[in-house]
Structure formats: structure tokens, C-alpha cells
Design a protein around this motif. Structure first.
Motif, PDB file in Angstrom:
ATOM      1  N   PHE A 109      14.568  91.526 101.310  1.00  0.00           N
ATOM      2  CA  PHE A 109      14.361  91.683 102.751  1.00  0.00           C
ATOM      3  C   PHE A 109      15.571  91.171 103.539  1.00  0.00           C
ATOM      4  N   LEU A 110      16.063  89.993 103.178  1.00  0.00           N
ATOM      5  CA  LEU A 110      17.224  89.433 103.867  1.00  0.00           C
ATOM      6  C   LEU A 110      18.493  90.234 103.579  1.00  0.00           C
ATOM      7  N   ALA A 111      18.608  90.776 102.369  1.00  0.00           N
ATOM      8  CA  ALA A 111      19.781  91.595 102.034  1.00  0.00           C
ATOM      9  C   ALA A 111      19.806  92.865 102.877  1.00  0.00           C
ATOM     10  N   ILE A 112      18.665  93.504 103.052  1.00  0.00           N
ATOM     11  CA  ILE A 112      18.609  94.714 103.885  1.00  0.00           C
ATOM     12  C   ILE A 112      19.005  94.389 105.320  1.00  0.00           C
ATOM     13  N   LEU A 113      18.483  93.285 105.844  1.00  0.00           N
ATOM     14  CA  LEU A 113      18.858  92.896 107.203  1.00  0.00           C
ATOM     15  C   LEU A 113      20.325  92.478 107.278  1.00  0.00           C
ATOM     16  N   GLY A 114      20.824  91.835 106.245  1.00  0.00           N
ATOM     17  CA  GLY A 114      22.234  91.458 106.213  1.00  0.00           C
ATOM     18  C   GLY A 114      23.141  92.680 106.204  1.00  0.00           C
ATOM     19  N   PHE A 115      22.773  93.694 105.423  1.00  0.00           N
ATOM     20  CA  PHE A 115      23.562  94.933 105.406  1.00  0.00           C
ATOM     21  C   PHE A 115      23.530  95.606 106.775  1.00  0.00           C
ATOM     22  N   GLY A 116      22.376  95.557 107.422  1.00  0.00           N
ATOM     23  CA  GLY A 116      22.286  96.121 108.773  1.00  0.00           C
ATOM     24  C   GLY A 116      23.160  95.379 109.758  1.00  0.00           C
ATOM     25  N   PHE A 117      23.196  94.051 109.641  1.00  0.00           N
ATOM     26  CA  PHE A 117      24.035  93.244 110.518  1.00  0.00           C
ATOM     27  C   PHE A 117      25.516  93.544 110.286  1.00  0.00           C
ATOM     28  N   VAL A 118      25.929  93.609 109.021  1.00  0.00           N
ATOM     29  CA  VAL A 118      27.327  93.916 108.700  1.00  0.00           C
ATOM     30  C   VAL A 118      27.690  95.315 109.193  1.00  0.00           C
ATOM     31  N   TYR A 119      26.771  96.266 109.036  1.00  0.00           N
ATOM     32  CA  TYR A 119      27.015  97.635 109.514  1.00  0.00           C
ATOM     33  C   TYR A 119      27.222  97.651 111.034  1.00  0.00           C
ATOM     34  N   ALA A 120      26.364  96.936 111.767  1.00  0.00           N
ATOM     35  CA  ALA A 120      26.497  96.887 113.220  1.00  0.00           C
ATOM     36  C   ALA A 120      27.790  96.189 113.622  1.00  0.00           C
ATOM     37  N   TRP A 121      28.148  95.153 112.900  1.00  0.00           N
ATOM     38  CA  TRP A 121      29.369  94.413 113.203  1.00  0.00           C
ATOM     39  C   TRP A 121      30.604  95.270 112.956  1.00  0.00           C
ATOM     40  N   ARG A 122      30.641  95.974 111.816  1.00  0.00           N
ATOM     41  CA  ARG A 122      31.816  96.811 111.484  1.00  0.00           C
ATOM     42  C   ARG A 122      31.970  97.997 112.418  1.00  0.00           C
ATOM     43  N   ASN A 123      30.841  98.504 112.924  1.00  0.00           N
ATOM     44  CA  ASN A 123      30.920  99.642 113.858  1.00  0.00           C
ATOM     45  C   ASN A 123      31.211  99.212 115.289  1.00  0.00           C
ATOM     46  N   GLY A 124      31.384  97.916 115.513  1.00  0.00           N
ATOM     47  CA  GLY A 124      31.769  97.434 116.827  1.00  0.00           C
ATOM     48  C   GLY A 124      30.596  97.270 117.782  1.00  0.00           C
ATOM     49  N   ALA A 125      29.388  97.212 117.268  1.00  0.00           N
ATOM     50  CA  ALA A 125      28.219  97.069 118.153  1.00  0.00           C
ATOM     51  C   ALA A 125      28.185  95.709 118.825  1.00  0.00           C
TER      52      ALA A 125
END
Length: 129
Positions: A109-125
Motif C-alpha cells: 500500500f505504501l509502495a503504491i502511494l510512494g510511486f504515485g508521489f514520485v510520479y507527481a513530483w517528477r511531472n512537476g505537480a
């Protein structure tokens, strides 16, 4: 058989239905009573736009950046993560004897949320420009 199941379900949900009806009835009666008995004396001061206790200055329709809403949405998502994480941490000791499944379930669960956070961060959100 089906009638028995329906009867048991209605019997179990009857208190919830009663609470819902009482709450809806209270809201409906409150709206009707305030509409019927509330004072209605409009004047120019009451009809003026009101903003935080002071007279408005300039245009009240300010455009917000879409990034503001995106960051607010990400905050809500990670806030809900904490809501799910807290009860898990409270009952973790009770389920440790059942095996490591509960721990790895939360890691996923935390890994999925972590990947989502990294994705948002890399896309400049999270970049505020």
C-alpha cells in the motif's frame, strides 16, 4: 428463505434507517421553519457583497492557478493515507502472530502511494511557479 434474509437485513439496518430519517426530518423542518418565520427585511446594506467583514476592494473573481487545486488534491490523497495507516498501526501487534502478511500488505500500500508521489513530483505537480 429469501424472505427470511430480507427480514434479517431490515432488522439489522432498521436503527440506521431511523437515524437517517430523523436527521433528514430535522434538516427539512429546520429549513421550513426558518423560511416561514425568519425576518425578511432587505435593504441596500444587506444586499451589498460582503468579504471578511470589510468592503470589497477590486474584483472579487480572482483566478486561481490549477496547481493550487492539484496540490490540494495531493494533500487530500496523502491525508487519507494516514487515515488508513493509523488503524493498521494500532492493531498491528494483535495480528503479528498471524504471519507477516499484514506487514507486507501495508508495504505494498505504501509502495503504491510512494510511486504515485514520485510520479507527481517528477511531472512537476509540486512545483509552484
Amino acid at each position: 428463505m429469501l424472505l427470511l434474509i430480507v427480514h434479517i437485513m431490515v432488522e439489522n439496518y432498521f436503527p440506521i434507517i431511523i437515524v437517517f430519517l430523523v436527521a433528514a426530518g430535522f434538516a427539512f423542518v429546520s429549513l421550513i421553519v426558518t423560511h416561514l418565520f425568519g425576518p425578511r427585511i432587505p435593504n441596500t446594506v444587506k444586499m451589498m457583497p460582503y468579504e471578511s467583514g470589510i468592503d470589497q476592494v477590486g474584483d472579487t473573481r480572482i483566478r486561481f492557478s490549477i496547481r493550487f487545486f492539484l496540490i490540494a488534491l495531493l494533500f487530500i490523497i496523502f491525508d487519507i493515507e494516514i487515515v488508513f495507516l493509523y488503524p493498521w498501526a494500532v492493531v498491528f501487534k494483535d495480528f503479528v502472530s498471524a504471519g507477516p502478511f499484514i506487514f507486507f500488505e501495508m508495504v505494498v500500500f505504501l509502495a503504491i502511494l510512494g510511486f504515485g508521489f514520485v510520479y507527481a513530483w517528477r511531472n512537476g505537480a509540486l512545483d509552484w511557479e
